[in-house]
Design a protein around this motif. Structure first.
Motif, PDB file in Angstrom:
ATOM      1  N   ALA A   1       0.822  -1.205   0.000  1.00 52.52           N
ATOM      2  CA  ALA A   1       0.000   0.000   0.000  1.00 52.52           C
ATOM      3  C   ALA A   1       0.860   1.260   0.000  1.00 52.52           C
ATOM      4  O   ALA A   1       0.339   2.369  -0.027  1.00 52.52           O
ATOM      5  N   GLU A   2       2.187   1.058   0.038  1.00 50.75           N
ATOM      6  CA  GLU A   2       3.132   2.179   0.085  1.00 50.75           C
ATOM      7  C   GLU A   2       2.861   3.104   1.252  1.00 50.75           C
ATOM      8  O   GLU A   2       2.839   4.326   1.108  1.00 50.75           O
ATOM      9  N   ILE A   3       2.619   2.503   2.412  1.00 50.17           N
ATOM     10  CA  ILE A   3       2.515   3.325   3.602  1.00 50.17           C
ATOM     11  C   ILE A   3       3.553   2.840   4.620  1.00 50.17           C
ATOM     12  O   ILE A   3       3.995   1.696   4.575  1.00 50.17           O
ATOM     13  N   ASP A   4       3.975   3.742   5.490  1.00 44.77           N
ATOM     14  CA  ASP A   4       4.998   3.404   6.476  1.00 44.77           C
ATOM     15  C   ASP A   4       4.446   2.431   7.500  1.00 44.77           C
ATOM     16  O   ASP A   4       3.240   2.348   7.706  1.00 44.77           O
ATOM     17  N   SER A   5       5.341   1.701   8.156  1.00 50.23           N
ATOM     18  CA  SER A   5       4.858   0.876   9.248  1.00 50.23           C
ATOM     19  C   SER A   5       5.636   1.171  10.521  1.00 50.23           C
ATOM     20  O   SER A   5       6.752   1.670  10.489  1.00 50.23           O
ATOM     21  N   LEU A   6       4.995   0.882  11.627  1.00 49.08           N
ATOM     22  CA  LEU A   6       5.576   1.090  12.950  1.00 49.08           C
ATOM     23  C   LEU A   6       5.197  -0.111  13.800  1.00 49.08           C
ATOM     24  O   LEU A   6       4.037  -0.518  13.828  1.00 49.08           O
ATOM     25  N   LEU A   7       6.203  -0.684  14.446  1.00 47.42           N
ATOM     26  CA  LEU A   7       5.926  -1.795  15.357  1.00 47.42           C
ATOM     27  C   LEU A   7       5.668  -1.217  16.740  1.00 47.42           C
ATOM     28  O   LEU A   7       6.511  -0.498  17.276  1.00 47.42           O
ATOM     29  N   CYS A   8       4.522  -1.534  17.305  1.00 48.17           N
ATOM     30  CA  CYS A   8       4.232  -1.071  18.655  1.00 48.17           C
ATOM     31  C   CYS A   8       4.187  -2.294  19.562  1.00 48.17           C
ATOM     32  O   CYS A   8       3.270  -3.107  19.475  1.00 48.17           O
ATOM     33  N   LEU A   9       5.215  -2.444  20.381  1.00 50.79           N
ATOM     34  CA  LEU A   9       5.341  -3.631  21.218  1.00 50.79           C
ATOM     35  C   LEU A   9       4.767  -3.332  22.598  1.00 50.79           C
ATOM     36  O   LEU A   9       5.287  -2.488  23.330  1.00 50.79           O
ATOM     37  N   THR A  10       3.687  -4.008  22.940  1.00 49.42           N
ATOM     38  CA  THR A  10       2.990  -3.738  24.200  1.00 49.42           C
ATOM     39  C   THR A  10       3.352  -4.765  25.274  1.00 49.42           C
ATOM     40  O   THR A  10       4.003  -5.771  24.999  1.00 49.42           O
ATOM     41  N   LYS A  11       2.907  -4.478  26.477  1.00 51.56           N
ATOM     42  CA  LYS A  11       3.074  -5.368  27.636  1.00 51.56           C
ATOM     43  C   LYS A  11       4.546  -5.620  27.949  1.00 51.56           C
ATOM     44  O   LYS A  11       4.962  -6.753  28.222  1.00 51.56           O
ATOM     45  N   SER A  12       5.338  -4.548  27.894  1.00 48.09           N
ATOM     46  CA  SER A  12       6.769  -4.697  28.145  1.00 48.09           C
ATOM     47  C   SER A  12       7.051  -5.057  29.608  1.00 48.09           C
ATOM     48  O   SER A  12       8.178  -5.397  29.959  1.00 48.09           O
ATOM     49  N   ASP A  13       6.032  -4.984  30.454  1.00 52.59           N
ATOM     50  CA  ASP A  13       6.220  -5.436  31.843  1.00 52.59           C
ATOM     51  C   ASP A  13       6.272  -6.961  31.924  1.00 52.59           C
ATOM     52  O   ASP A  13       6.722  -7.513  32.916  1.00 52.59           O
ATOM     53  N   LEU A  14       5.835  -7.630  30.845  1.00 52.42           N
ATOM     54  CA  LEU A  14       5.774  -9.096  30.894  1.00 52.42           C
ATOM     55  C   LEU A  14       6.966  -9.787  30.227  1.00 52.42           C
ATOM     56  O   LEU A  14       7.283 -10.925  30.565  1.00 52.42           O
TER      57      LEU A  14
END
Ligand SMILES: Nc1nc2c(ncn2[C@@H]2O[C@H](COP(=O)(O)OP(=O)(O)OP(=O)(O)O)[C@@H](O)[C@H]2O)c(=O)[nH]1
Ligand SMILES: [Zn+2]
Length: 303
Positions: A122-135
């Motif tokens: 789709a020619e759009i940027d991506s971003l990884l959002c990593l959640t639950k970093s307390d685990l």
């Protein structure tokens, strides 16, 4: 267009009000007949006519859809009705935010890869959002995506969101992630009024949040929009070509000139192996390219 539901379109209309103060309101509209079968999706910029006061029981008409800068399609295996058609769900997004928990539920790299390919396509940027970093710590997952150059942020419930906000500010971002990864928690933290905004949209369209499987756009306090896509786990890839995936690896393109015609870059006769072995590019990049290419060939990840 901030919400679409069963033939009812919720549009945000901005007008120059008194003292040049910009006024905005939600207007419910239907599709004008002249648009025919042309679809309208969340994120579309449209022209509307008729009663645009937005008052109760009024209905405007959408008469035109402006050209789109991007289009994301729901994957065919994601829809309840298995007719195999990839339906458009979000237009004009400029960033795809892949929300993944570091644990509970465990990360699913194949799914992340699939979403990345959809973003390339789709020619759009991506971003990884990593959640639950307390685990769990992010290192392993970050190492897997580093060669791809995908930016990432690490968050946890109740924690700092400054870095994520910087990535989102002023942009139209689509959030996608599997159930339970903490997407709602995130949306509620980013948009203090999220529940109210969604229920307001649903009051207009007459549906509740959890009955609705359509995308809803929410405005961020710092400017920009996030589009939540309930029930969408991945995007359609059936139409994505080898060239499209390769184009996202400009450092490897030159190495394919000696490939056999129609090379899928996965088999033994692919020229990339020798080219990378000769030191022209990072082997980790080739491995990443092949991982993404093989997704197109393979069957979708089972639930
Ligand atoms: N330990 C921990 N739990 C979290 C965190 N973020 C969310 N959770 C919990 O994870 C569960 C799922 O969170 P939700 O925000 O509902 O996840 P979701 O992705 O919106 O899931 P659906 O509503 O099913 O789409 C909830 O019990 C949250 O309280 C986090 O950072 N750490
Ligand atoms: Zn090749």
């Amino acid at each position: 267009m901030v919400a679409v539901d069963r033939g009812r379109y919720t549009c945000l209309v901005e007008t120059a009000g008194r003292k040049k103060k910009r006024e905005r309101q939600l207007v419910t509209a239907m599709k004008a007949r002249e648009l025919g079968r042309k679809g309208i999706v969340v994120g579309d910029r449209v022209a509307i006519v008729g009663d645009v006061t937005g008052q109760a029981d009024t209905l405007a008409r959408v008469v035109r859809v402006e050209p789109r800068t991007s289009m994301l399609r729901r994957s065919a295996d994601d829809t309840e009705d298995t007719d195999g058609i990839e339906r458009p769900i979000v237009a004009n997004a400029d960033q795809l935010v892949i929300v993944t928990a570091l644990a509970d539920p465990p990360p699913r790299p194949r799914m992340i890869d699939r979403i990345l390919v959809a973003a390339f396509d789709a020619e759009i940027d991506s971003l990884l959002c990593l959640t639950k970093s307390d685990l769990a710590p992010p290192a392993e997952l970050v190492a897997l995506y580093e060669p791809l150059g995908v930016p990432f942020v690490v968050v946890q419930k109740g924690g700092e969101l400054e870095e994520l906000r910087e990535h989102l500010a002023g942009r139209i971002s689509v959030l996608v992630g599997h159930s339970g990864v903490g997407k709602s928690t995130l949306v509620n933290a980013l948009v203090p009024d999220a529940n109210r905004a969604v229920s307001h949209v649903n009051a207009v369209t007459g549906r509740g949040r959890h009955t609705s499987s359509s995308a809803v756009a929410l405005e961020l306090p710092e400017g920009g929009w996030i589009i939540d896509t309930p029930g969408v786990r991945s995007f359609g890839l059936a139409h994505v070509s080898v060239e499209t995936v390769l184009a996202s690896f400009p450092d490897l393109v030159e190495g394919t000139v000696d490939c056999p015609k129609g090379c899928n870059h996965l088999d033994e006769d692919c020229a990339l192996d020798a080219w990378v072995a000769a030191g022209h590019a990072d082997p980790a990049r080739l491995a990443s390219l092949r991982r993404l290419l093989s997704i197109r060939e393979g069957s979708p990840e089972p639930e």
